[in-house]
Design a protein around this motif. Structure first.
Motif, PDB file in Angstrom:
ATOM      1  N   PRO A  73      -0.261   2.061  10.382  1.00 27.24           N
ATOM      2  CA  PRO A  73       0.538   1.942  11.609  1.00 27.24           C
ATOM      3  C   PRO A  73       2.047   1.958  11.383  1.00 27.24           C
ATOM      4  O   PRO A  73       2.786   2.598  12.139  1.00 27.24           O
ATOM      5  CB  PRO A  73       0.070   0.610  12.215  1.00 27.24           C
ATOM      6  CG  PRO A  73      -0.699  -0.080  11.141  1.00 27.24           C
ATOM      7  CD  PRO A  73      -1.250   0.977  10.261  1.00 27.24           C
ATOM      8  N   GLY A  74       2.527   1.259  10.345  1.00 29.04           N
ATOM      9  CA  GLY A  74       3.965   1.253  10.089  1.00 29.04           C
ATOM     10  C   GLY A  74       4.476   2.622   9.690  1.00 29.04           C
ATOM     11  O   GLY A  74       5.550   3.061  10.132  1.00 29.04           O
ATOM     12  N   ALA A  75       3.728   3.327   8.846  1.00 27.60           N
ATOM     13  CA  ALA A  75       4.113   4.675   8.437  1.00 27.60           C
ATOM     14  C   ALA A  75       4.075   5.630   9.621  1.00 27.60           C
ATOM     15  O   ALA A  75       4.937   6.505   9.763  1.00 27.60           O
ATOM     16  CB  ALA A  75       3.182   5.163   7.328  1.00 27.60           C
ATOM     17  N   ALA A  76       3.083   5.478  10.478  1.00 31.48           N
ATOM     18  CA  ALA A  76       2.993   6.319  11.678  1.00 31.48           C
ATOM     19  C   ALA A  76       4.183   6.071  12.592  1.00 31.48           C
ATOM     20  O   ALA A  76       4.754   7.002  13.177  1.00 31.48           O
ATOM     21  CB  ALA A  76       1.687   6.036  12.416  1.00 31.48           C
TER      22      ALA A  76
ATOM     23  N   ASN B 227       8.570  10.010   1.136  1.00 24.43           N
ATOM     24  CA  ASN B 227       8.027  11.062   1.994  1.00 24.43           C
ATOM     25  C   ASN B 227       7.608  10.524   3.357  1.00 24.43           C
ATOM     26  O   ASN B 227       6.699  11.041   3.978  1.00 24.43           O
ATOM     27  CB  ASN B 227       6.812  11.704   1.310  1.00 24.43           C
ATOM     28  CG  ASN B 227       7.202  12.401   0.025  1.00 24.43           C
ATOM     29  OD1 ASN B 227       8.175  13.136  -0.003  1.00 24.43           O
ATOM     30  ND2 ASN B 227       6.459  12.141  -1.038  1.00 24.43           N
ATOM     31  N   VAL B 228       8.319   9.474   3.813  1.00 22.58           N
ATOM     32  CA  VAL B 228       7.860   8.787   5.005  1.00 22.58           C
ATOM     33  C   VAL B 228       7.774   9.698   6.220  1.00 22.58           C
ATOM     34  O   VAL B 228       6.899   9.563   7.047  1.00 22.58           O
ATOM     35  CB  VAL B 228       8.762   7.567   5.285  1.00 22.58           C
ATOM     36  CG1 VAL B 228      10.160   7.993   5.681  1.00 22.58           C
ATOM     37  CG2 VAL B 228       8.178   6.696   6.371  1.00 22.58           C
ATOM     38  N   THR B 229       8.695  10.638   6.365  1.00 23.44           N
ATOM     39  CA  THR B 229       8.653  11.515   7.514  1.00 23.44           C
ATOM     40  C   THR B 229       8.095  12.894   7.166  1.00 23.44           C
ATOM     41  O   THR B 229       7.964  13.736   8.035  1.00 23.44           O
ATOM     42  CB  THR B 229      10.060  11.688   8.127  1.00 23.44           C
ATOM     43  OG1 THR B 229      10.929  12.250   7.137  1.00 23.44           O
ATOM     44  CG2 THR B 229      10.611  10.353   8.572  1.00 23.44           C
ATOM     45  N   ALA B 230       7.778  13.126   5.894  1.00 21.57           N
ATOM     46  CA  ALA B 230       7.302  14.443   5.494  1.00 21.57           C
ATOM     47  C   ALA B 230       5.790  14.560   5.581  1.00 21.57           C
ATOM     48  O   ALA B 230       5.257  15.649   5.581  1.00 21.57           O
ATOM     49  CB  ALA B 230       7.759  14.743   4.060  1.00 21.57           C
TER      50      ALA B 230
ATOM     51  N   HIS C 272       0.033   7.497   4.916  1.00 27.34           N
ATOM     52  CA  HIS C 272       0.803   8.109   6.009  1.00 27.34           C
ATOM     53  C   HIS C 272       0.241   7.719   7.374  1.00 27.34           C
ATOM     54  O   HIS C 272       0.946   7.790   8.382  1.00 27.34           O
ATOM     55  CB  HIS C 272       0.798   9.632   5.893  1.00 27.34           C
ATOM     56  CG  HIS C 272       1.678  10.154   4.803  1.00 27.34           C
ATOM     57  ND1 HIS C 272       2.978   9.738   4.615  1.00 27.34           N
ATOM     58  CD2 HIS C 272       1.432  11.078   3.827  1.00 27.34           C
ATOM     59  CE1 HIS C 272       3.504  10.380   3.589  1.00 27.34           C
ATOM     60  NE2 HIS C 272       2.592  11.194   3.092  1.00 27.34           N
ATOM     61  N   TYR C 273      -1.036   7.338   7.394  1.00 28.94           N
ATOM     62  CA  TYR C 273      -1.692   7.043   8.665  1.00 28.94           C
ATOM     63  C   TYR C 273      -1.816   5.546   8.930  1.00 28.94           C
ATOM     64  O   TYR C 273      -2.478   5.143   9.885  1.00 28.94           O
ATOM     65  CB  TYR C 273      -3.073   7.704   8.694  1.00 28.94           C
ATOM     66  CG  TYR C 273      -2.972   9.214   8.697  1.00 28.94           C
ATOM     67  CD1 TYR C 273      -2.802   9.920   9.873  1.00 28.94           C
ATOM     68  CD2 TYR C 273      -2.999   9.930   7.493  1.00 28.94           C
ATOM     69  CE1 TYR C 273      -2.685  11.304   9.872  1.00 28.94           C
ATOM     70  CE2 TYR C 273      -2.880  11.308   7.475  1.00 28.94           C
ATOM     71  CZ  TYR C 273      -2.715  11.992   8.675  1.00 28.94           C
ATOM     72  OH  TYR C 273      -2.584  13.365   8.676  1.00 28.94           O
TER      73      TYR C 273
ATOM     74  N   ALA D 152       0.832  -1.209   0.000  1.00 33.67           N
ATOM     75  CA  ALA D 152       0.000   0.000   0.000  1.00 33.67           C
ATOM     76  C   ALA D 152       0.865   1.256   0.000  1.00 33.67           C
ATOM     77  O   ALA D 152       0.560   2.241  -0.702  1.00 33.67           O
ATOM     78  CB  ALA D 152      -0.936  -0.004   1.203  1.00 33.67           C
ATOM     79  N   ARG D 153       1.953   1.230   0.743  1.00 34.64           N
ATOM     80  CA  ARG D 153       2.823   2.403   0.814  1.00 34.64           C
ATOM     81  C   ARG D 153       3.571   2.633  -0.499  1.00 34.64           C
ATOM     82  O   ARG D 153       3.800   3.781  -0.903  1.00 34.64           O
ATOM     83  CB  ARG D 153       3.795   2.265   1.982  1.00 34.64           C
ATOM     84  CG  ARG D 153       3.091   2.373   3.328  1.00 34.64           C
ATOM     85  CD  ARG D 153       4.006   2.032   4.501  1.00 34.64           C
ATOM     86  NE  ARG D 153       5.065   3.009   4.673  1.00 34.64           N
ATOM     87  CZ  ARG D 153       5.959   2.941   5.668  1.00 34.64           C
ATOM     88  NH1 ARG D 153       5.914   1.935   6.553  1.00 34.64           N
ATOM     89  NH2 ARG D 153       6.894   3.854   5.776  1.00 34.64           N
TER      90      ARG D 153
END
Length: 276
Positions: free
Chosen positions: A220-223, A241-244, A217-218, A202-203
């Protein structure tokens, strides 16, 4: 039975079985070997001793390489506290050890609260082991190539604190999954399928489908990655853009929200039902 007594009981049940230390041992080997190998490659590339090969790492400072390498404690290691949290509950359903527990403590909410406290303790233990496993080999690799290990930076230690918070929250997420899904095999399959296949796909898709990235971005792993502030997935291009996408504190709240929602659902949907 009081909360203190229920917690002591959970500590005894958890730490007298082999499951927790077997997972901890695998975590140490997996994260340690990954951090050592990847840290060596990234440090060699950043220092110019290894061909860039399109990674964009040449000339990157040691602090960035350190952040990526040290964050493996969370980006790779999170699955282990997640699994131990799940097993804390599903193992009891499987072996029916919850029956005498509920007979001794009819107030099931107290039992679940005790498990949450033990899950926090386990998450902290796994966090320490994951950090040692990632930082030790990673710092050694940086030092070999003359790069800054960033261990003297307050930002690095703040990241360590966020990694610990992330892994503790992952343990509670696992506890919620185990509470909601009683069958041990089903719970483990769901955890592994979602974390290793569904969310990563999905990411990746979020990079190509308009609007999907704002949703992923929302997950659980991305969060969790946002909370930590660094992620190997961003470096390797699967989610640049994982942290952006969201602030670190928002990532923490999102991950905590998953843990809370799963616990509440598990309590009302499954936990109050008959054990057998």
């Amino acid at each position: 039975m009081s909360l203190a007594a229920a917690t002591r009981s959970e500590v005894t049940k958890t730490f007298t079985t082999a499951g927790w230390w077997i997972l901890a041992l695998v975590l140490v080997v997996y994260v340690g070997s990954s951090a050592g190998g990847l840290g060596f490659i990234l440090a060699a590339t950043a220092s110019g001793n290894l061909s860039d090969a399109g990674t964009g790492m040449t000339g990157v400072d040691g602090a960035a390489v350190a952040g990526i390498t040290y964050s493996l404690a969370a980006s790779l290691g999170y699955v282990f506290p997640l699994l131990i949290g799940t097993l804390m509950v599903t193992a009891e359903f499987r072996h029916e050890t919850l029956t005498p527990t509920f007979l001794a403590t009819p107030r099931r909410g107290i039992v679940l609260a005790g498990k949450v406290l033990v899950a926090i303790l386990l998450g902290a233990i796994f966090a320490v082991l994951a950090l040692i496993s990632a930082v030790g080999p990673g710092a050694a690799a940086l030092a070999v190539f003359g790069l800054d290990t960033a261990l003297g930076s307050s930002d690095t230690w703040a990241m360590f604190g966020r990694i610990a918070i992330a892994l503790i929250l992952w343990t509670i997420v696992g506890l919620g999954v185990g509470t909601l899904v009683r069958n041990q095999v089903a719970a483990i399959v769901i955890v592994l399928a979602f974390t290793q296949f569904v969310e990563p796909i999905a990411r990746i898709a979020g990079n190509f489908v308009d609007g999907l990235g704002e949703v992923t971005h929302y997950l659980p792993g991305a969060a969790s990655d946002a909370l930590v502030g660094f992620s190997i997935f961003g470096t390797m291009g699967s989610d640049p853009n994982v942290t952006a996408g969201i602030e670190w504190w928002v990532g923490g709240l999102v991950l905590a929200g998953y843990a809370l929602v799963l616990l509440i659902l598990g309590h009302f949907v499954s936990w109050r039902r008959d054990v057998s």
